[in-house]
Design a protein around this motif. Structure first.
Motif, PDB file in Angstrom:
ATOM      1  N   GLY A  91      31.540 -85.259  14.270  1.00 41.54           N
ATOM      2  CA  GLY A  91      30.505 -86.010  13.571  1.00 41.54           C
ATOM      3  C   GLY A  91      29.108 -85.858  14.130  1.00 41.54           C
ATOM      4  N   ASP A  92      28.964 -85.203  15.282  1.00 44.25           N
ATOM      5  CA  ASP A  92      27.626 -85.012  15.861  1.00 44.25           C
ATOM      6  C   ASP A  92      27.012 -83.757  15.250  1.00 44.25           C
ATOM      7  OD1 ASP A  92      25.348 -85.016  17.344  1.00 44.25           O
ATOM      8  OD2 ASP A  92      26.333 -84.925  19.312  1.00 44.25           O
ATOM      9  N   LEU A  93      26.607 -83.865  13.981  1.00 47.57           N
ATOM     10  CA  LEU A  93      26.150 -82.696  13.226  1.00 47.57           C
ATOM     11  C   LEU A  93      24.876 -82.073  13.800  1.00 47.57           C
ATOM     12  CD1 LEU A  93      26.657 -80.845  10.843  1.00 47.57           C
ATOM     13  CD2 LEU A  93      25.358 -82.435   9.414  1.00 47.57           C
ATOM     14  N   PRO A  94      23.812 -82.841  14.103  1.00 45.99           N
ATOM     15  CA  PRO A  94      22.571 -82.205  14.590  1.00 45.99           C
ATOM     16  C   PRO A  94      22.787 -81.396  15.880  1.00 45.99           C
ATOM     17  CG  PRO A  94      22.141 -84.453  13.906  1.00 45.99           C
ATOM     18  CD  PRO A  94      23.624 -84.302  13.920  1.00 45.99           C
ATOM     19  N   MET A  95      23.373 -82.024  16.904  1.00 46.90           N
ATOM     20  CA  MET A  95      23.549 -81.309  18.171  1.00 46.90           C
ATOM     21  C   MET A  95      24.575 -80.182  18.019  1.00 46.90           C
ATOM     22  SD  MET A  95      22.536 -80.850  21.164  1.00 46.90           S
ATOM     23  CE  MET A  95      21.511 -82.321  21.349  1.00 46.90           C
ATOM     24  N   GLY A  96      25.584 -80.410  17.191  1.00 44.80           N
ATOM     25  CA  GLY A  96      26.573 -79.366  16.970  1.00 44.80           C
ATOM     26  C   GLY A  96      25.959 -78.134  16.329  1.00 44.80           C
ATOM     27  N   ALA A  97      25.115 -78.342  15.300  1.00 41.19           N
ATOM     28  CA  ALA A  97      24.454 -77.220  14.636  1.00 41.19           C
ATOM     29  C   ALA A  97      23.510 -76.505  15.588  1.00 41.19           C
ATOM     30  CB  ALA A  97      23.697 -77.722  13.399  1.00 41.19           C
ATOM     31  N   PHE A  98      22.805 -77.319  16.398  1.00 48.38           N
ATOM     32  CA  PHE A  98      21.846 -76.732  17.341  1.00 48.38           C
ATOM     33  C   PHE A  98      22.574 -75.859  18.364  1.00 48.38           C
ATOM     34  CE2 PHE A  98      19.427 -76.791  21.282  1.00 48.38           C
ATOM     35  CZ  PHE A  98      18.183 -76.363  20.837  1.00 48.38           C
ATOM     36  N   ASN A  99      23.648 -76.364  18.960  1.00 45.41           N
ATOM     37  CA  ASN A  99      24.391 -75.589  19.953  1.00 45.41           C
ATOM     38  C   ASN A  99      25.025 -74.341  19.348  1.00 45.41           C
ATOM     39  OD1 ASN A  99      23.702 -77.474  21.840  1.00 45.41           O
ATOM     40  ND2 ASN A  99      25.764 -78.324  22.110  1.00 45.41           N
ATOM     41  N   THR A 100      25.518 -74.480  18.116  1.00 46.54           N
ATOM     42  CA  THR A 100      26.110 -73.325  17.448  1.00 46.54           C
ATOM     43  C   THR A 100      25.067 -72.224  17.246  1.00 46.54           C
ATOM     44  OG1 THR A 100      27.712 -74.725  16.306  1.00 46.54           O
ATOM     45  CG2 THR A 100      27.338 -72.520  15.401  1.00 46.54           C
ATOM     46  N   MET A 101      23.883 -72.618  16.795  1.00 49.31           N
ATOM     47  CA  MET A 101      22.816 -71.640  16.561  1.00 49.31           C
ATOM     48  C   MET A 101      22.386 -70.979  17.871  1.00 49.31           C
ATOM     49  SD  MET A 101      18.986 -72.206  15.034  1.00 49.31           S
ATOM     50  CE  MET A 101      18.497 -73.135  16.503  1.00 49.31           C
ATOM     51  N   MET A 102      22.163 -71.772  18.930  1.00 49.16           N
ATOM     52  CA  MET A 102      21.702 -71.223  20.190  1.00 49.16           C
ATOM     53  C   MET A 102      22.791 -70.362  20.843  1.00 49.16           C
ATOM     54  SD  MET A 102      18.697 -72.184  20.099  1.00 49.16           S
ATOM     55  CE  MET A 102      18.264 -71.410  21.637  1.00 49.16           C
ATOM     56  N   GLY A 103      24.048 -70.786  20.721  1.00 44.03           N
ATOM     57  CA  GLY A 103      25.135 -69.976  21.265  1.00 44.03           C
ATOM     58  C   GLY A 103      25.253 -68.640  20.568  1.00 44.03           C
ATOM     59  N   SER A 104      25.072 -68.666  19.253  1.00 44.82           N
ATOM     60  CA  SER A 104      25.119 -67.405  18.493  1.00 44.82           C
ATOM     61  C   SER A 104      24.006 -66.469  18.932  1.00 44.82           C
ATOM     62  CB  SER A 104      25.005 -67.699  16.992  1.00 44.82           C
ATOM     63  OG  SER A 104      26.065 -68.523  16.557  1.00 44.82           O
ATOM     64  N   MET A 105      22.796 -67.032  19.125  1.00 51.03           N
ATOM     65  CA  MET A 105      21.676 -66.204  19.570  1.00 51.03           C
ATOM     66  C   MET A 105      21.941 -65.641  20.967  1.00 51.03           C
ATOM     67  SD  MET A 105      18.439 -68.466  18.233  1.00 51.03           S
ATOM     68  CE  MET A 105      17.290 -67.376  19.060  1.00 51.03           C
ATOM     69  N   GLN A 106      22.499 -66.473  21.847  1.00 45.11           N
ATOM     70  CA  GLN A 106      22.803 -66.008  23.188  1.00 45.11           C
ATOM     71  C   GLN A 106      23.842 -64.896  23.145  1.00 45.11           C
ATOM     72  OE1 GLN A 106      24.099 -69.117  25.815  1.00 45.11           O
ATOM     73  NE2 GLN A 106      23.763 -67.906  27.661  1.00 45.11           N
ATOM     74  N   TRP A 107      24.821 -64.992  22.270  1.00 44.26           N
ATOM     75  CA  TRP A 107      25.851 -63.962  22.134  1.00 44.26           C
ATOM     76  C   TRP A 107      25.257 -62.663  21.605  1.00 44.26           C
ATOM     77  CZ3 TRP A 107      28.274 -60.704  18.789  1.00 44.26           C
ATOM     78  CH2 TRP A 107      29.556 -60.272  19.127  1.00 44.26           C
ATOM     79  N   VAL A 108      24.431 -62.793  20.539  1.00 44.11           N
ATOM     80  CA  VAL A 108      23.855 -61.603  19.902  1.00 44.11           C
ATOM     81  C   VAL A 108      22.900 -60.873  20.843  1.00 44.11           C
ATOM     82  CG1 VAL A 108      22.323 -60.817  18.063  1.00 44.11           C
ATOM     83  CG2 VAL A 108      24.130 -62.467  17.557  1.00 44.11           C
ATOM     84  N   PHE A 109      22.078 -61.637  21.566  1.00 42.48           N
ATOM     85  CA  PHE A 109      21.049 -61.017  22.393  1.00 42.48           C
ATOM     86  C   PHE A 109      21.502 -60.818  23.839  1.00 42.48           C
ATOM     87  CE2 PHE A 109      18.534 -62.850  18.936  1.00 42.48           C
ATOM     88  CZ  PHE A 109      17.801 -61.731  18.561  1.00 42.48           C
TER      89      PHE A 109
END
Length: 912
Positions: A91-109
């Motif tokens: 249910g923690d949508l804002p922080m969950g979305a934020f961590n998902t986005m930043m983790g994806s960027m960290q993985w890609v880069f």
């Protein structure tokens, strides 16, 4: 005591501890082993070690560390994505979305982070720590402890140590701007971001190049069109005279005329001119030579000129007087100038619509400059100029026959054919009207630029060093082009019923000039080719690393050599009878038929001649011409530098293989790749992919890659090889040297030293396992080897019976080449194996061997070579037990242990 002996026609002085007895076999063996040991020494090891350390410290070790860091970052990014998805599920949508986005960027880069930290961050961090410690400062001092700016820096990037802060900054912030600190940075927005107004205003500011061109006074123009404040307005913006030079360029103005006549543009004239200039530079239609004078006058480099013009063209309203005058001349005949040379072409193509250049593009610009300089050095030898001249003579001779044949096949008679022949004759040096040619070129400067300043070797020759070392090459190119250009103009004039000498040089039809110029470039293999060839060359230029790993001269291959071979072949002859050519012929247009038929017939005749050459003097390899010698050896000439004419030899070999399927073919995948993609006229420029395909083993491939890296570095010293050849002729020592070392550093240094006069003598003498004695540059025409090579352009190699048989049967290199893992031992074993070559020759000449099939011969010879190799190694080990026990111990340990065991032994100090 000192002992002087004669060995291989040279006096050698050795230190001996016994009374030498020539009849004693042991003494004789000791003498030979002592000489072979001395010749096998590589005195460049110290320099090679230094290069190796630089390689390890700056490339090899950081590369491995980069992969490790990237893997850590990838795993960390994956964990952050998992955490984000878990938060979303709870249910923690804002922080969950934020961590998902930043983790994806960290993985890609993660690869970018790894490279940045390994190649920049960690070295800078380590260097800063050492510098602080040397200055008496705590190397762990924090950023916040820095006076005045420390607090601000810490608030921006976090409480780092100073050395880590600088390391992270050098690594482009890949570690400093972490997902965990992004929230803080978004909350504490820095001053420069708070003052940001809008994307539009920012783009406008950047487009103006405020940081590069500064404040520029407004241009003031009176009613007559004169600049009132010309002194202030000339720099850095374009002045009216500069604008006039640009807008009277026929290529640009012709494009503007077509655009405006089509009705596709309704914008103001100066904007159309700006757009067309951009497109002309982008497509390569604007020649560097026509701009370089302006660049020189402005004291600007090409990149600055392009940027300054982009700024000026937007603000050229004050130059409308000049532009309107230019518009009146837009309908006049135009002349198409040559393609823009690489530097300005690349810069213009890469400049985006906002006029910025990315970091990747800057990196490629550096690679491109280095490669252009290297390619300029590669073609700097007199031998290369001689080869190119030989190819040009063959090409022009063929063109003369082609023109004469086309005049007959096209419906003409003996008069037309004789006119073509006399035009060629009258354009010859010492016969031609030199003043007429000069008048034509001076009256048509754009034609002169294209004719004389388009480099056949594609390398940028604007630098003083490149110009100086390529004097012979440039001279022969221009000489042949002038001849071909004048001959073609004479023919065009005769075809129209005129005499070139009676015409006004400045009023020669533009179409004639264009046709003659293109013909001259074709004759020296410097044509830009068709659309596809241009795209290939542009692709190489966009990714200049292809010059390194693929073909250093793609324009020669794709725009000249391949089209030439297609036209001058049986396939070209078949095109003369295509439906389209027959249809044109039926309608009275015989040009297409005559051209295809003439060139197809010439190519077919060349193929027939190549087949005859292969039959009479063909060597074991498709590119070799073998001339028998009285002593039973052959002198083999390598014909590859004379491409594309020598590609007919490959076709002849292919036909021979098809006619004799039972005979083993010496053609392999590497030969096919080299012929199709890597043909060039420069000796020593290997096509790495073709070489790897020939390797046939992992160990051989490693050697090829090492040699490739060394050859790349050694290309920069190529001009000095000519001086080395002269020095060898003076000293009488024409023995070739072996640049290979046990490390990459030694090999790189050795390849460079090999080109240096006198210094080359610190390298080991080169020998062959299949022949006695040292390998020397072969003399020709009474000239010493090195000078003969430069004067004739021939690469020659003397082969004995064993070498010819090994090449004919295509025996694997690894079978007969020593591979102890220690180059000094390899060289000594090579010398010993060479002594067995007469016995191998006797085996080959025996009736038993001669009665075998080729398949049986190959197996028999392979086993014999293995036996010789093994016997030579045992003989060497016996000698080394007395004269070099330490090296023998090293060899024994290396052979008896794995790499990891050897590393442990070194760590424990058991071996050095």
């Amino acid at each position: 005591m000192k002992l002087e002996v004669d060995y291989e026609d040279r006096k050698r002085i050795l230190d001996v501890e016994f009374d030498y007895d020539p009849s004693n076999p042991k003494h004789d063996e000791w003498i030979k082993q002592a000489i072979w040991k001395e010749d096998a020494q590589n005195e460049s090891g110290t320099y090679g070690d230094w290069i190796g350390k630089v390689w390890d410290g700056m490339i090899s070790n950081p590369t491995g560390e980069a992969f490790n860091i990237a893997e850590d970052q990838r795993k960390a990014g994956a964990r952050l994505v998992e955490d984000g998805l878990s938060k979303v599920m709870t249910g923690d949508l804002p922080m969950g979305a934020f961590n998902t986005m930043m983790g994806s960027m960290q993985w890609v880069f993660s690869p970018v982070t790894g490279a940045g930290q390994a190649f920049a961050g960690q070295p800078v961090e380590a260097g800063t720590g050492m510098a602080l410690e040397a200055a008496g400062v705590d190397p762990e001092i924090g950023v916040r402890d820095i006076p005045v700016v420390g607090e601000s820096l810490a608030d921006w990037g976090g409480d780092y140590s100073l050395k880590k802060f600088l390391g992270d900054t050098a690594a482009l912030g890949t570690e400093m701007v972490q997902p965990g600190s992004v929230v803080k940075q978004l909350r504490d927005v820095p001053e420069h971001i708070r003052n940001y107004k809008s994307g539009a205003s920012d783009t406008a500011n950047r487009a103006g190049y405020a940081d590069e061109v500064g404040e520029v006074p407004e241009v003031q123009v009176d009613e007559a069109g004169n600049i009132i404040n010309a002194t202030e307005a000339f720099v850095p913006r374009a002045s009216v005279p500069l604008t006039r030079d640009v807008v009277t360029n026929p290529t640009i103005m012709d494009k503007v005329r077509i655009l405006r006549e089509s009705g596709a543009s309704e914008q103001r004239l100066y904007k159309d001119i700006g757009d067309m200039m951009y497109e002309s530079i982008k497509s390569g239609d604007l020649p560097l030579s026509s701009v370089s004078r302006l660049v020189k006058d402005l004291d600007m480099n090409p990149e600055e000129f392009v940027k300054a013009w982009q700024v000026s063209i937007r603000e050229a309203g004050q130059s409308l007087n000049v532009l309107s005058q230019a518009a009146k001349q837009m309908s006049k005949d135009h002349n198409y100038p040559p393609e823009l040379r690489s530097q300005l072409d690349v810069l213009a193509r890469e400049i985006a619509r906002d006029k910025s250049i990315s970091n990747v593009e800057k990196f490629f610009n550096v690679v491109r400059k280095v490669e252009n300089f290297r390619r300029g050095m590669m073609v700097s030898q007199l031998a290369t100029a001689v080869r190119n001249a030989g190819s040009a003579v063959g090409r022009i001779t063929m063109a003369s026959f082609d023109d004469a044949a086309q005049s007959i096949l096209g419906g003409g008679g003996m008069k037309e054919m004789w006119g073509s022949i006399t035009s060629d004759f009258q354009a010859l040096p010492l016969i031609r009207n030199k003043e007429l040619l000069n008048d034509v070129l001076e009256g048509n400067p754009l034609t002169k630029d294209k004719l004389l300043y388009t480099s056949a070797n594609e390398a940028e020759l604007l630098g003083r060093v490149s110009r100086a070392v390529n004097f012979f090459n440039v001279y022969q190119e221009r000489a042949f082009r002038k001849y071909a250009f004048q001959a073609k103009l004479e023919k065009l004039a005769k075809e129209s019923g005129q005499t070139l000498g009676d015409m006004n040089p400045e009023r020669v039809p533009k179409e004639w000039l264009e046709t003659a110029t293109n013909h001259a470039l074709d004759m020296t293999f410097a044509s830009s080719g068709g659309r596809m060839a241009k795209e290939v060359v542009k692709f190489y230029d966009k990714f200049p690393v292809l010059y390194t790993v693929s073909n250093p001269f793609p324009r020669f291959t794709f725009a000249n050599a391949l089209p030439f071979l297609i036209e001058h072949s049986p396939y070209g002859l078949a095109k003369a009878f295509s439906p389209r050519a027959i249809d044109d012929l039926a309608q009275g247009n015989s040009k297409a038929f005559a051209k295809a038929a003439s060139r197809g017939l010439i190519g077919t005749a060349l193929l027939g001649q190549a087949m005859e050459l292969r039959e009479k003097v063909g060597g074991e390899r498709w590119y070799e011409l073998a001339i028998p010698n009285e002593d039973g050896t052959t002198t083999n000439i390598d014909a590859r530098p004379y491409a594309p004419l020598t590609q007919y030899l490959f076709m002849a070999q292919l036909i021979e293989d098809m006619r004799n399927p039972d005979k083993p073919s010496t053609l392999n995948a590497g030969d096919w790749t080299e012929v199709l993609l890597g043909m060039n006229r420069v000796g020593g420029t290997g096509f790495i992919i073709a070489d790897l395909l020939r390797g046939k083993s992992a160990e051989r491939s490693k050697e090829i890659l090492t040699k490739f890296a060394a050859d790349w570095a050694g290309a920069f010293s190529t001009p000095l090889a000519q001086v080395r050849d002269i020095t060898q002729a003076v000293t009488g020592d024409s023995r070739l040297r072996d640049p290979r070392g046990d490390t990459l550093g030694e090999t790189i240094v050795g390849t460079t030293i090999k080109n240096l006069p006198i210094a080359e003598q610190i390298l080991p003498v080169r020998r062959s396992p299949l022949a006695e004695g040292a390998i020397e540059q072969e003399s020709m025409l009474g000239l010493p080897g090195g000078i003969a090579k430069q004067v004739t352009g021939f690469n020659v190699k003397k082969k004995n019976l064993v070498q010819r048989e090994v090449d004919r049967l295509d025996v694997n290199y690894s079978i007969w080449n020593p591979r102890t893992g220690i180059k000094e031992m390899d060289r000594r074993q090579t010398a010993i194996m060479g002594e067995y070559s007469p016995r191998l020759a006797d085996l080959i000449m025996s009736d038993k061997y001669q009665n075998m099939s080729d398949a049986a011969k190959k197996v028999f010879l392979e086993e014999a070579l293995k036996a010789v190799k093994s016997a030579a190694l045992e003989r060497l080990k016996g000698a080394m037990a007395e004269d070099d026990p330490e090296l023998l111990d090293r060899y024994t340990i290396e052979k008896a242990t794995t790499k990891s065991q050897e590393a442990l032994a070194r760590e424990m100090g058991l071996i050095q």
